[in-house]
Design a protein around this motif. Structure first.
Motif, PDB file in Angstrom:
ATOM      1  N   ASP A 194       0.857  -1.187   0.000  1.00 39.38           N
ATOM      2  CA  ASP A 194       0.000   0.000   0.000  1.00 39.38           C
ATOM      3  C   ASP A 194       0.889   1.231   0.000  1.00 39.38           C
ATOM      4  O   ASP A 194       1.939   1.233   0.646  1.00 39.38           O
ATOM      5  CB  ASP A 194      -0.856   0.052   1.273  1.00 39.38           C
ATOM      6  CG  ASP A 194      -2.143  -0.743   1.149  1.00 39.38           C
ATOM      7  OD1 ASP A 194      -2.386  -1.333   0.083  1.00 39.38           O
ATOM      8  OD2 ASP A 194      -2.901  -0.770   2.132  1.00 39.38           O
ATOM      9  N   LEU A 195       0.453   2.260  -0.708  1.00 34.60           N
ATOM     10  CA  LEU A 195       1.139   3.538  -0.596  1.00 34.60           C
ATOM     11  C   LEU A 195       0.324   4.434   0.334  1.00 34.60           C
ATOM     12  O   LEU A 195      -0.864   4.678   0.111  1.00 34.60           O
ATOM     13  CB  LEU A 195       1.303   4.225  -1.955  1.00 34.60           C
ATOM     14  CG  LEU A 195       1.987   5.598  -1.832  1.00 34.60           C
ATOM     15  CD1 LEU A 195       3.428   5.460  -1.335  1.00 34.60           C
ATOM     16  CD2 LEU A 195       1.959   6.342  -3.155  1.00 34.60           C
ATOM     17  N   VAL A 196       1.002   4.913   1.384  1.00 34.46           N
ATOM     18  CA  VAL A 196       0.349   5.725   2.406  1.00 34.46           C
ATOM     19  C   VAL A 196       1.069   7.066   2.473  1.00 34.46           C
ATOM     20  O   VAL A 196       2.301   7.105   2.458  1.00 34.46           O
ATOM     21  CB  VAL A 196       0.436   5.013   3.773  1.00 34.46           C
ATOM     22  CG1 VAL A 196      -0.108   5.901   4.881  1.00 34.46           C
ATOM     23  CG2 VAL A 196      -0.292   3.672   3.726  1.00 34.46           C
ATOM     24  N   ILE A 197       0.314   8.144   2.460  1.00 35.82           N
ATOM     25  CA  ILE A 197       0.936   9.446   2.717  1.00 35.82           C
ATOM     26  C   ILE A 197       0.169  10.123   3.841  1.00 35.82           C
ATOM     27  O   ILE A 197      -1.061  10.279   3.768  1.00 35.82           O
ATOM     28  CB  ILE A 197       0.956  10.346   1.456  1.00 35.82           C
ATOM     29  CG1 ILE A 197       1.783   9.674   0.350  1.00 35.82           C
ATOM     30  CG2 ILE A 197       1.526  11.728   1.786  1.00 35.82           C
ATOM     31  CD1 ILE A 197       2.026  10.541  -0.876  1.00 35.82           C
ATOM     32  N   GLY A 215      -3.141   4.247  -2.384  1.00 36.28           N
ATOM     33  CA  GLY A 215      -3.225   3.180  -3.373  1.00 36.28           C
ATOM     34  C   GLY A 215      -2.704   1.883  -2.808  1.00 36.28           C
ATOM     35  O   GLY A 215      -2.094   1.868  -1.732  1.00 36.28           O
ATOM     36  N   GLY A 216      -2.971   0.830  -3.532  1.00 35.17           N
ATOM     37  CA  GLY A 216      -2.484  -0.463  -3.090  1.00 35.17           C
ATOM     38  C   GLY A 216      -2.495  -1.432  -4.245  1.00 35.17           C
ATOM     39  O   GLY A 216      -3.190  -1.221  -5.241  1.00 35.17           O
ATOM     40  N   GLY A 217      -1.693  -2.468  -4.098  1.00 35.94           N
ATOM     41  CA  GLY A 217      -1.658  -3.455  -5.168  1.00 35.94           C
ATOM     42  C   GLY A 217      -0.920  -4.686  -4.725  1.00 35.94           C
ATOM     43  O   GLY A 217      -0.624  -4.855  -3.533  1.00 35.94           O
ATOM     44  N   GLY A 270       0.352  -5.276 -10.132  1.00 36.17           N
ATOM     45  CA  GLY A 270      -0.124  -3.929 -10.408  1.00 36.17           C
ATOM     46  C   GLY A 270      -0.492  -3.178  -9.168  1.00 36.17           C
ATOM     47  O   GLY A 270      -0.181  -3.593  -8.039  1.00 36.17           O
ATOM     48  N   ILE A 271      -1.160  -2.085  -9.401  1.00 38.11           N
ATOM     49  CA  ILE A 271      -1.518  -1.185  -8.308  1.00 38.11           C
ATOM     50  C   ILE A 271      -2.691  -0.333  -8.778  1.00 38.11           C
ATOM     51  O   ILE A 271      -2.900  -0.174  -9.986  1.00 38.11           O
ATOM     52  CB  ILE A 271      -0.299  -0.310  -7.918  1.00 38.11           C
ATOM     53  CG1 ILE A 271      -0.512   0.383  -6.576  1.00 38.11           C
ATOM     54  CG2 ILE A 271       0.036   0.706  -9.010  1.00 38.11           C
ATOM     55  CD1 ILE A 271       0.775   0.973  -5.987  1.00 38.11           C
TER      56      ILE A 271
END
Lengths: 582, 582
Positions: free
Chosen positions: A471-474, A480-482, A526-527
């Protein structure tokens, strides 16, 4: 064309020119023999001047204009007497020589200002008026820019945007589908996609090794404030890649967007395993703008006679720097906060580090100054700091402490917008056990690949299997996640099996994908990024609704067009349907 | 990353490099002690060489590879002995030193070649294999490029792409809607948009004076070969513009696409009224790659005793240059062609201009050489030409003659691809009368503005009213169409009235738009292009299906995912629906 210039365009250089503008009346002011009108369009505001002495007829007409009238004016650009340097057009005004009313307006139901007097519901109903306000216009401009820059970056890396169908097949796995009855195929239904997941995997199998799409997705869920039944995703997939390739590629995308749209240079993208994120922050989307990591304090707190600690599976502490001055009232409020049913802690224990080096704790009775000094040491607390402790069942206390940490971060002003701290959370568990239905669910989705070194464990202890999922966390927001996907038919079959699908169900729902795995499926992954949420983060707010032109409310209704609505009996009959409300 | 290069990338300059490739096995050839494999990916094909003497083990492994296996190979780039200059990588081959099978493949159901042996239905079912073929890949690449260039052009002109909702409200006007039952709003339905028409008009009212969107649209129609239940549109709208502004702006878009994607400089965009197009070509989308305009021949043909002509409302002739040599058999075939039920002409009359200047006609009996000379003169026919005549009811004979003209154009090779003749068809009638339902329908849609000079006629003789509506036609294909919209509430109300809406129906279906007209609606208009069709035109074919990644068949079925399908009783119950097939 109804205009020679927009309302945001004229400058001191244009003085003396004869121009035509068109736009909306923002404001009418009568000052002696003059009438001043602010004329507004998407590009800005230009001041119009009408001189009653010069032309009383036009002046009278101007005086009668109401807010939001649409007008066309022609005249000469002149220098303003009292310039407004806050406005881009503030050095000039238009000496109006001709005025045409293109359309009248009733008095709008709320003011078209940056701060409006309209409530949420009336603004939803008259969304087309609300969209005239600068804040919403800027949001949609931002969204447009994000889409343009996303495509520019992806196209530059040879990704192809490929449109996948919206009328697909219903699958009971995951969230609830919206369905669409088929007239031509009696008694059958399409479903609207929750995501193009299987289609993008098929595209990988077809050899389109870099795919993306900015695409609408649909979920028939009970809505929360930040959910919409239809939402937009930046959906991406790559073949012949490993996790590292995907992280790098999309770190690049996010960097590009921040640089090109916000002019912000992001710092390093940190990486953290799911296990560490849960242990240190009690969340798989930690806000890293501040520290306040969890400290495991079982050893320092248990077997000292304090029942709450002794009964606990886990005792956690955090150190709120500089909060040692918190008053009794503030501490009581924090206790109330963690005891709210939504959080559900049994109690909050604190320990202040006083100016004189002594300690003040709510459990002084059980812990002497030496023991509290050990707490302070383990939590790295010094003079003026506040240690907060929660205890209980591991999963629950982590969740509770996460809430408390975020609350303390907010109270101490540590979660300010402009600072961006990106984080990849890695190594998610593959499965989660659901007590209620007594079965495993895929944590990400059924197509996520287990880590190759864990594949054997899948048969022995599925709970311990980690996935190649990320997961991309800011700043505490999951953007997002993949995952790396399964591309082996047998492994996919086994996965469906663990998830409780019968062979028949797997075949019926995902036969096409299982079939495709037979004909040369490459390794792929993917993502997907939530585009509405991304726009909201760029805009600096939480509410995705403000970044969607025509959103729905929490009951899934569009208040403006008054939808959904009943349909005619003829329509129902053609679809072989009958409505039966119980 | 599973590769250092793609299969389309290696050149003579790379000789000596150690590289890794991944892709699909296109072809395996055994030649003595060598095995050659063509390895394919999206970017091209690279020849792999396996030397049995060098490494018999790898050689054996390679020999067993089947078509469409996915493999990873490493080795050294070497110069080919027999170069293939047709291939971009044809000067090199890879001397393979390591081979990994990433995934096996069953024998594919058809060959993955430019010309495949698979039939339509099997290729639809295995679309993910069909999409591997070059022609389809090139189509999707073309489509991607068209979308990128469309957005580049529109963004450059300050158009904002704004996403409009897919879950909207059903309106019985126009084609049939797909509907989506709402679970949260019992007994109510959303509809999928046939186009974002009303939303883009609302955006104009909101001040977003340049909007576009590449957007999916849905129509539940009985499908023809070139129709899909979901299709994509480039949807555009502008405010404060007149028709001329829209024509210029979008002529610019189409020019930009042809230049940037095809390298084609389009000639002048001709303009023609609907009335002229119908009179001269019998079609509102004439193919201007060739002349053969209709000649009205009533005066020259009637009252000469030939009943077919005498009974006709209209006698039309066309001159097929150089077709004077047509044989009896060819002329009979043409007669059969026009008499087919789909065309329905009563008969075909011809007149050849012979080498010696004399005339040969099928109606010699009624028309002497002098009279036939008059025909030739009026049709501008000279030696070696063929005049063809049809007679009957005006609307029908035009339609028939249009078919005959196109057929003759095809037979004479006048409709070749590379020549592009763009045309704006203007001044469409506002309304068309439907005999069956005994009411007017909007020719474009109910929001189209009548020409201002015709507004009064709306109350007197609605049939005669023309609209500010326009279509863009290239080579007989309608690529797009649009109109200036009504922005006046009273005129819109009158329009609904003429279309047979009760006040209540108008309010119920379009109340939000009528409401919006009260709050300052600017003059506006727009256009929409069929994106699938545009891609097909750029690709040089008629079939839009080849330009859609996952199309549906003529029954609206996706044969690959086997959709639509039945849904569970639980799903139906949650939606308060019952299926009742009669």
């Amino acid at each position: 064309m109804y205009r020679t210039h927009t309302c945001g365009e004229l400058r001191i250089e244009n003085i003396g020119e004869n121009v035509t503008l068109a736009g909306w009346v923002q404001r009418v002011r009568n000052i002696g023999g003059m009438i001043f009108i602010d004329l507004r369009d998407r590009y800005g505001i230009t001041q119009l001047g009408f001189n009653m002495e010069l032309d009383a007829q036009i002046g009278e007409k101007a005086r009668k204009l109401g807010r939001e009238f649409v007008v066309q004016v022609s005249g000469e650009v002149i220098e303003r007497e009292s310039k407004n340097m806050q406005m881009e057009t503030g050095e000039i005004e238009l000496k109006v020589l001709a005025l045409d009313i293109l359309n009248a307006s009733s008095v709008p139901p709320f003011t078209v200002d940056d701060e409006t007097d309209g409530g949420e519901e009336i603004r939803m109903k008259y969304r087309y008026i609300d969209l005239r306000r600068n804040p919403l216009r800027k949001n949609l401009e931002l969204r447009h820019k994000l889409a343009i820059e996303t495509r520019k970056y992806m196209d530059g890396l040879n990704f192809m945007e490929i449109e996948t169908p919206y009328l697909i097949k219903s699958t009971p796995e995951g969230a609830r589908d919206f369905v669409v009855p088929s007239r031509m195929n009696e008694g059958q239904f399409y479903a609207l996609p929750q995501s193009p997941q299987t289609f993008k995997q098929l595209l990988m199998i077809s050899g389109y090794d870099r795919y993306f799409q900015i695409v609408r997705c649909f979920r028939d869920e009970d809505l929360r404030a930040d959910r919409q039944p239809e939402f937009t995703q930046i959906d991406c997939e790559m073949a012949f890649v490993e996790q590292e390739d995907i992280l790098k590629t999309f770190e690049g995308l996010i960097r590009h967007l921040f640089e090109s749209v916000k002019g912000v240079q992001l710092p390093e993208f940190k990486r953290m395993t799911y296990a560490d994120a849960m242990a240190m922050y009690g969340s798989d989307k930690p806000d890293l703008r501040f520290g306040m990591e969890f400290v495991e304090m079982n050893e320092l707190t248990q077997n000292k006679g304090f029942k709450l600690f002794d009964d606990a599976e886990l005792v956690l502490g955090i150190c709120a720097k500089g909060a040692g001055e918190y008053s009794r009232k503030q501490l009581d409020a924090l206790t109330d906060f963690v005891k709210r049913p939504q959080i559900g802690a049994q109690g909050l224990i604190y320990c202040k580090v006083n100016e004189d080096g002594s300690f003040k704790s709510s459990v002084d009775k059980f812990f002497d100054q030496d023991k509290l000094a050990d707490w302070a040491k383990s939590c790295d607390a010094s003079t003026g700091d506040l240690i907060l402790l929660l205890a209980g069942n591991t999963a629950k206390v982590r969740k509770q402490m996460n809430e408390l940490r975020l609350e303390m971060g907010s109270q101490l002003g540590l979660r300010k917008g402009v600072d961006y701290k990106p984080l990849w959370v890695l190594d998610f568990p593959l499965l989660e056990w659901d007590e209620q239905t007594d079965r495993f669910y895929a944590m990400h989705h059924p197509f996520t690949a287990p880590k190759s070194e864990h594949i054997e464990m899948l048969s022995i202890d599925p709970k311990k299997v980690n996935a190649n999922a990320y997961d991309l966390v800011i700043n505490g927001v999951e953007l997002g996640g993949g995952s790396i996907r399964i591309h082996d038919r047998d492994l996919q079959a086994k996965m469906f099996n663990i998830l409780g699908f019968s062979d028949e169900e797997a075949e019926n729902q995902f036969g096409f994908l299982m079939g495709a795995f037979k004909y040369g499926a490459p390794p792929h992954g993917g993502i997907a990024f939530g585009f509405d949420r991304l726009a909201a983060m760029f805009g600096g707010t939480d509410s995705i609704r403000d970044y969607i032109a025509f959103p729905k409310n929490n009951s899934g209704r569009d208040l403006m067009i008054d939808s959904p609505s009943v349909i005619s009996d003829e329509q129902l009959e053609e679809l072989n349907l009958k409505v039966e409300i119980k």
